[in-house]
Structure formats: structure tokens, C-alpha cells
Design an enzyme around this catalytic site. Sequence first.
Site, mmCIF file in Angstrom:
data_model
loop_
_atom_site.group_PDB
_atom_site.id
_atom_site.type_symbol
_atom_site.label_atom_id
_atom_site.label_comp_id
_atom_site.label_asym_id
_atom_site.label_seq_id
_atom_site.Cartn_x
_atom_site.Cartn_y
_atom_site.Cartn_z
ATOM 1 N N ASP A 99 32.535 30.422 29.609
ATOM 2 C CA ASP A 99 32.227 30.820 28.172
ATOM 3 C C ASP A 99 31.851 32.457 28.201
ATOM 4 O O ASP A 99 31.327 32.722 29.194
ATOM 5 C CB ASP A 99 31.226 29.810 27.809
ATOM 6 C CG ASP A 99 31.749 28.437 27.242
ATOM 7 O OD1 ASP A 99 32.807 28.414 26.910
ATOM 8 O OD2 ASP A 99 30.903 27.598 27.228
ATOM 9 N N ASP A 140 37.908 27.199 22.669
ATOM 10 C CA ASP A 140 36.961 26.345 21.888
ATOM 11 C C ASP A 140 37.208 26.997 20.504
ATOM 12 O O ASP A 140 37.162 26.181 19.505
ATOM 13 C CB ASP A 140 35.457 26.741 22.179
ATOM 14 C CG ASP A 140 35.033 26.354 23.518
ATOM 15 O OD1 ASP A 140 35.369 25.470 24.035
ATOM 16 O OD2 ASP A 140 33.972 27.011 24.039
#
Length: 174
Positions: free
Chosen positions: A132, A150
Site C-alpha cells: 500500500d 483497492d
Amino acid sequence: MTNSAPQQALTLKQSGIRWLWLAIVVFIIDNGTKLLVMDSMGYGWPNRIEITPFFNLLYVHNTGAAFSFLSSAGGWQRWLFAAIAFGVCGLLTMWMRRTPVTNKMANIAYALIIGGALGNLFDRLYHGFVVDFLDFYYGSYHWPAFNIADSAICLGAVLLILDGFKADKAVKVH
């Protein structure tokens, strides 16, 4: 009013399968950005790159699911989330096969979710964690870091909800 005639099976050319190219594009962009982050940034908060007063690039690992759910569960969650991703991708691909290619919103939504799920699945299987790096914040409150996969999954989910409203509206009119 119901139609008693059986629904004719769609050919591959008529089905939403033709939209799978978008899932491939999402997968490539997601993995490309993750590789760029891993190769060019240091890990963690001290190495963040401040972009705007509300956005940083911040390289972190997520061993859990959304918002680090089950991230400290001991490792078994990696395989659970991988199985869920495989199942969701299979189900959505089946739905794409049954959806006419002309239903663009639903097929785009399915493709975005599949591409995002495969992007994060690749990370889980190859690295053991998901990379991330997008960090949005307001004051001292930081939204959990996330990635392109995401974002694609969330956008796909929103499109499916909007498509559901569109479908309900069409049913009520008739």
C-alpha cells in the site's frame, strides 16, 4: 410480466467477457505502481513523500484485508484472503459471461473488481503481504493506506450499486 421462452446463451463475442481487457490493464497498472514504490521508496513513515497538505506517498505492507483487518492473525489470513479472491474472480467472470457486452456499467464494474482482486492476490501470494502507498489524511487523522487495486475494487463496487439502481428503475417502469 414473465417471458416463458428460455434465455438464449450468449456467445463469447456477445458476453461481457470482452471487457476482461480492463481487468488486465488494472492489474498491470497496479503492479507497476507497486514495483515503482518498492524500488524507489524507503519503507514506513519516516520515508513518506509529502505531495499535498492532505496526501502522502507512504510505502507500507498490509498482511490483512481492507483497513488491515486481521493483519495480526498469524499468517493463516493470507490463504483465506487468497481463496476469497479466487472465488470472487471466478464468480464475477461467470457473471460477465452471462451479461451482455452492451451492459457496459456492470461489465466495467466486474472488470475493475477482478483486476484489483488479482493485483492484491498477486501480492499476497508472491510477497506474503499487499503493498500500500496512497495515504490521504485530514489534520492528524489518516485514512488507512491503500493502492490502485483497492481503488479499482471500490470504484467497481460503486458502479455495481449504481447499476443496481438503474436496473431497479427499469424494472419499475415496465
